[in-house]
Motif scaffolding. Structure first.
Motif, mmCIF file in Angstrom:
data_model
loop_
_atom_site.group_PDB
_atom_site.id
_atom_site.type_symbol
_atom_site.label_atom_id
_atom_site.label_comp_id
_atom_site.label_asym_id
_atom_site.label_seq_id
_atom_site.Cartn_x
_atom_site.Cartn_y
_atom_site.Cartn_z
ATOM 1 N N VAL A 29 40.810 50.461 43.741
ATOM 2 C CA VAL A 29 41.724 49.336 43.754
ATOM 3 C C VAL A 29 41.016 48.093 43.204
ATOM 4 C CG1 VAL A 29 43.032 47.799 45.244
ATOM 5 C CG2 VAL A 29 43.058 50.235 45.681
ATOM 6 N N ASP A 30 39.788 47.876 43.656
ATOM 7 C CA ASP A 30 39.087 46.630 43.335
ATOM 8 C C ASP A 30 38.248 46.726 42.063
ATOM 9 O OD1 ASP A 30 40.157 45.765 45.660
ATOM 10 O OD2 ASP A 30 38.348 45.985 46.837
ATOM 11 N N ARG A 31 37.800 47.899 41.767
ATOM 12 C CA ARG A 31 36.941 48.132 40.597
ATOM 13 C C ARG A 31 35.820 47.124 40.471
ATOM 14 N NH1 ARG A 31 41.127 47.312 37.178
ATOM 15 N NH2 ARG A 31 42.169 46.942 39.130
ATOM 16 N N GLY B 28 40.060 43.014 46.664
ATOM 17 C CA GLY B 28 38.998 42.479 45.810
ATOM 18 C C GLY B 28 37.646 42.443 46.493
ATOM 19 N N HIS C 95 35.184 44.288 44.472
ATOM 20 C CA HIS C 95 35.243 44.068 43.031
ATOM 21 C C HIS C 95 33.844 43.970 42.441
ATOM 22 C CE1 HIS C 95 36.752 42.835 39.206
ATOM 23 N NE2 HIS C 95 36.045 41.741 39.230
ATOM 24 N N ILE D 101 43.945 37.771 42.112
ATOM 25 C CA ILE D 101 44.166 38.911 42.997
ATOM 26 C C ILE D 101 42.862 39.588 43.402
ATOM 27 C CG2 ILE D 101 44.638 40.478 41.053
ATOM 28 C CD1 ILE D 101 46.729 41.783 42.977
ATOM 29 N N LEU D 102 41.915 39.733 42.486
ATOM 30 C CA LEU D 102 40.676 40.419 42.837
ATOM 31 C C LEU D 102 39.575 39.430 43.208
ATOM 32 C CD1 LEU D 102 40.576 43.262 40.156
ATOM 33 C CD2 LEU D 102 41.182 43.454 42.550
ATOM 34 N N LEU D 103 39.500 38.333 42.490
ATOM 35 C CA LEU D 103 38.460 37.345 42.775
ATOM 36 C C LEU D 103 38.958 36.366 43.826
ATOM 37 C CD1 LEU D 103 37.263 36.617 39.139
ATOM 38 C CD2 LEU D 103 36.084 37.907 40.877
#
Lengths: 370, 206
Positions: free
Chosen positions: A368-370, A46, A49, B171-173
């Motif tokens: 993966v994180d976009r 992330g 992200h 998961i991303l944040l």
């Protein structure tokens, strides 16, 4: 008896990344080790992200097209192809044959470029310094073709919804043909350097095995799946952009280890060259842009369209509410899903193998994180 | 504006294009036909739908095809048994994606979408379900391991908690982040200012 000290603890937790050269970006892997043996991992992702899906909902369909290039930035052309195909599906239009042929050529060139970057960095991780220089040299030729075609080398934005923006430049076909003739001996050279190299074989054979059933269970696609013996390639299974006209094979292997994934990708580069030769020989004449309005407003509905990107199945699930902006823009990134299998692959192996396995998964953190 | 029209209206019988308002006489110069405001689907029938109909009956409310892509809509409690049946008996052994769509104006706020593929049949389909805000659908990890990260991402972005998930965290944040960015009421410029100030040492990330 003395009290237990830290020396009695057998498990050691260490941090790999996010700033680690072998993680190919900002991937953080927490490793649980017993000596050299890996007992478990956790991926922390992330860091890159950007909220690509949210941005997609706040841009018009055309405005969002350049953004998709920035997900898998080493295979920007493939991202663009998947995106354009998804919108075209929603609009129920098809790009003209000439545009489709040029799309195939650029996408296959990009597959070669992506695999070359993978090979170079993977070999570098394992300790072979030479291949990365060779690979970047060959990749440069691909990027030059991109630059001549659309002015950009990496984030190309080569395609438009409905077809292409630019006609292929004068000498495009010859240049691609020249590249093909020149490139195949180079692949042989890489193979001479690596395929039977004792260190290379020793580091890769039997490392990070992922069986066909495990691949299906984890949703892993692309070369990783094919190395496990499943001849699944969306270009064959559900052809798009006229891939059914071209004669090529799906390379597979049996063991699903890191070495097999290497051989599969090497063969894929050869097969891509084969497609390129056929495609440049028969670029049909005609328009390069289909009948698509300046402002795209697909009818209310939803569609999932996916393509075989260099890393696996790249899908777009788009919901339209008949406005100029997508109501929901979901990207199904191959790298994200493949990375999930990392834990399964490294468990029970050695620390040094973690580096080999991250390399062999061929992930791009931007995706993966976009 | 179109948000209000419930783009996902196909689960209910599609309302007639113009509800029974006083019918204007058909004009001589009719305007070009407007695209319909609901998804124009056709019914989907095959051996798959037959088996699922026999097994689940009224639990599956819709079998449809749109743009040659098949999907079914099921009640949230039956999604996992359906995925299981599809995997074990109909070879849909590859869970391609799990995602969600937010319709804030609808009573059942979220669509949860499972995209499946069958290697043996070379066929794709989608399983959709509608859930209200706060409802916890059962996790699909028990059927497909691939659902693990995909469901975590749905939780991260939409705040849908999957019941029974082994590791239901963002998961991303960052884990302490407040808010769920892909909900429609979360603005494009909005962010967790507190987190940004505290962790990045800057006033704002904008």
């Amino acid at each position: 008896m003395p009290e237990a000290t830290f020396l009695d603890a057998t498990e050691l937790v260490i941090n790999m990344g996010p700033q680690h050269p072998s993680t190919h970006g900002v991937l953080r892997v927490i490793l649980k080790l017993d000596g050299e043996k890996v007992n478990g991992t956790e991926c922390v992702i992330g860091y890159l992200h950007r909220g690509v899906e949210k941005i997609g909902e706040n841009r018009t369909y055309q405005q969002f097209a350049p953004y998709v290039d920035r997900m898998d930035y080493v295979a920007a052309v493939s991202n663009g192809l998947g995106y354009c195909l998804a919108i075209e599906k929603l609009l129920n239009v098809e790009a003209p044959p000439r545009a489709q042929a040029v799309r195939v050529i650029l996408t296959e060139l990009n597959r070669i470029a992506s695999h070359l970057l993978w090979l170079g960095t993977h070999a570098l991780d394992i300790g072979a310094i030479t291949p990365v220089f060779y690979c970047l040299r060959e990749r440069e030729e691909v990027l030059k073709i991109f630059e001549n075609y659309c002015g950009a080398r990496l984030t190309t934005h080569a395609f438009r919804i409905g077809g292409l923006q630019y006609e292929p430049y004068d000498g495009f076909e010859e240049e691609v043909k020249k590249f093909c003739d020149w490139f195949i001996p180079k692949v042989d050279e890489y193979e001479e350097l690596l395929t039977n190299n004792r260190i290379w074989v020793g580091r890769l054979k039997g490392v990070g095995i992922l069986s066909a059933d495990e691949c299906k269970e984890y949703g892993v696609t692309g070369p990783v799946l094919r190395a496990a013996g499943v001849a699944f390639d969306l270009r064959k299974a559900q052809p798009y952009s006229g891939y059914e006209q071209y004669d090529f094979e799906i390379p597979t292997a049996e063991n699903g280890d890191t070495y097999d994934r290497y051989t599969v990708r090497m063969e894929e580069m050869r097969q891509s060259t084969r497609i390129l030769r056929q495609a440049v020989d028969r670029i049909p004449s005609g328009p390069i842009m289909g009948k698509v309005p300046k402002v795209v407003k697909p009818p209310v509905g939803e569609a999932y369209v996916s393509i075989e990107a260099p890393k696996g199945e790249l899908g777009y699930f788009i919901v339209s509410d008949n406005s100029t902006q997508p109501y929901r823009m979901r990207v199904r990134p191959p790298s994200f899903v493949n990375l999930q299998a990392l834990d399964r692959m490294v468990r029970g192996g050695l620390v040094a193998d973690v580096v080999a396995i991250i390399g062999t998964l061929d992930i791009v953190l931007g995706e993966v994180d976009r | 504006m179109a948000d209000e029209q419930n783009p996902e209206g196909s689960a209910a019988p599609p309302p007639a294009p113009k509800p029974a308002a006083p019918k204007p006489a058909p004009a001589a110069h009719a305007a070009p036909p407007k695209p319909p405001a609901v998804m124009v689907t056709t019914p989907w029938e095959s051996d798959i739908t037959q088996l699922l109909k026999d097994r689940f009956g009224a639990e599956i409310t819709e079998f449809s095809t749109y743009l040659a892509q098949n999907f079914l809509v099921a009640k949230p409690e039956t999604v996992i048994p359906i995925l299981e049946t599809l995997k074990l008996e109909l070879d849909f052994d590859y869970l391609v994606d799990v995602t969600a769509v937010d319709y804030p104006k609808r009573a059942e706020r979220f669509d949860v979408v499972y995209i499946l593929y069958s290697y043996a049949r070379n066929e794709r389909m989608r399983v959709k379900t509608m859930i209200p805000d706060g409802y916890s659908p059962a996790t699909a990890v028990t059927v497909h391991l691939a659902a693990n990260w995909l469901e975590r991402e749905v939780f991260d972005m939409f705040g849908i908690q999957f019941a029974g998930h082994p590791n239901m965290r963002r998961i991303l944040l960052p884990e302490e982040w407040q808010g769920y960015p892909l909900r429609k009421d979360y603005g494009i410029l909005q962010q967790d200012e507190g987190w940004v100030r505290e962790n990045l040492g800057i006033e704002s990330g904008q």
